[in-house]
Each structure stands twice: as structure tokens, then as C-alpha cells.
Design an enzyme around this catalytic site. Sequence first.
Site, short mmCIF file in Angstrom:
data_model
loop_
_atom_site.label_atom_id
_atom_site.label_comp_id
_atom_site.label_asym_id
_atom_site.label_seq_id
_atom_site.Cartn_x
_atom_site.Cartn_y
_atom_site.Cartn_z
N ASP A 131 92.71 -14.53 61.34
CA ASP A 131 92.48 -15.26 60.09
C ASP A 131 93.79 -15.56 59.39
OD1 ASP A 131 89.73 -15.08 60.50
OD2 ASP A 131 89.55 -13.22 59.33
N ARG A 132 93.79 -16.57 58.54
CA ARG A 132 95.00 -16.97 57.81
C ARG A 132 95.66 -15.78 57.13
NH1 ARG A 132 96.91 -21.61 54.60
NH2 ARG A 132 95.01 -22.80 55.02
#
Length: 293
Positions: A131-132
Site C-alpha cells: 500500500d502507498r
Amino acid sequence: MAKEVTLNVTEAQDLLPFLLEQFPNKGRNKVKTMLTRGQVMVEGRIVTRHDHRLEPRQQVKILGTVRGMGEVLHGIRILFEDEHLIVIDKPPGLLSMATDEEHDRTAYRILMNHVRAASKTARVFIVHRLDRETSGVMMFAKSEAVQQALQNSWRESVLSRAYIVVVEGKVAKPEGKIETWLKESSTKTMFVSRPGDGVKAVTHYRVQRSTAEYSLLEVHLETGRKNQIRVHMQSIGHPVVGDKRYGATKNPIGRLGLHAQLLSFRHPVTEEVLTFETAIPPSFRKLFTTPAK
């Protein structure tokens, strides 16, 4: 700017004015470009918002460009590279690959530019994603054949995956196993469903440290489902800090409290066992350090 520059914040203010004060000779547009290109890190996290609020005693790092490439590495550290693979330590705040909103500032694009500096026909291929806001060890293939070999034998090839996670509250059981079925809603949010409905997900955790407010966990994945750790932590009443989407109410470190610390796997070509481990982020440690009297 070829070298990394570290700046100390002495008073609360927005990021852009702070940078303009620090670099009075650069001009407003050049300073904005530093932000949009992902050259600015606050407390170890890539920040691009001009109005990001700085607090006293925080550190701001300005990342330099790579000589001869003209491309910023965005805080990515290459842990291993051969003709088949690249293993990196991804910073929080950086996407793994493009979305409808973001095409250029991704780990995929940065590494594509990196390999093409040596050969115009070189490419990289996503093997798995983070995930970011998740930092840590991530792997890319240099050919579609290697990508497919890894993805097709992922459960056999990957020997161990460990994450360091900061969650809200004091986890009572020193260790545990979370086993549920997960589904994705129409809003792309994962949730725990009834047995047999969706995909099975298994997570193992062990408490490393804890206070009344937070717990530091070492987490091992038996399966690798979308947002698995985040959903499972929410399901036991201890959401990952900074994870508003999955129930968190606190964000003491200014990011998601999730770090991919270790990846051990069998090389798809040489069959050598490779293990990569990164340090626990300092912002995680600070929550469990007793201030000196």
C-alpha cells in the site's frame, strides 16, 4: 541538488513556507518542483502537499537526484539487484504502481527509469504490491518470465514474510492466530465475511512491546490477501494506527503503522535462498521509548 540535505524544524509552520525560508535563492517554482517530484521527506515519509503542517523537532530531508539519470529516487533504497530481480526498501507515501490519479511518482516508474539508464529496452514487472502508506521490502522482476514464475509459485517460493505493525491499544494475548474469510465491498474496502464466503486469510502475530495506548507487533502472513493485516487487526479490536479506513482513531506517527520488515524467498532462476530485512522505522520505536528523566 546531488546530496541529501537534512533540515531541523524549530517552530510550527506549513511545509512550503519552511522550504522557501531554507532555500531563499531557489525561487518558489523550484521549491514547488522539489515537492511534486517527491524529493521532500518529513520524518521518513514522502510528502508532496504544500500545506503539510510541520511541528517543532521534526526532521525534513531533501533527497538529491541521481547523477546522469535526472530522476529522483524518492527515498527508494535498492537492497539487491541482479539480471533477474530488484529488491527495494520502499518509503511510505509512495505508490507501488500507477493509479488513475498518479502515473509518474510510483516505485514502478522510478525503477523503470533506473533500469533504462543502462539499457533503453530494459523493463521491470510488479511481483507484489505494498500500500502507498506501507514501507519496507518489495520485489520487482526484470522480465515477464521471472514475474510469472514468482507469481505462479508464490506460496512455495516465499519462505517468510514478516511485518512490523503498530496498533491501537494494549493487545492482551502475547501471540495469536487470526483466521477469517475476507470479501471486498463495492467501495473496494475489505471486510470479514462468514466462513466459506470470499477468500480465506490467516495471520499470525506476536507482541514485541506495548503500552497502555499502543502495541508493537511482529506479524507473519500465511496468506497474502488485499489489506489482510489491516482488516485482521481491526477484527480483534486493535486497528493499525493511522488507518482511518479500518477503524483507527489515532495517528501518532503521521503515517500508517505498517512496515514490511522481512522477505525471504527462493530465487526463481538460481534457486538461492535470499533474505532481506530492514530496520524498524524510528517513528515506530519512539512510541515505546521511555523518555529520559
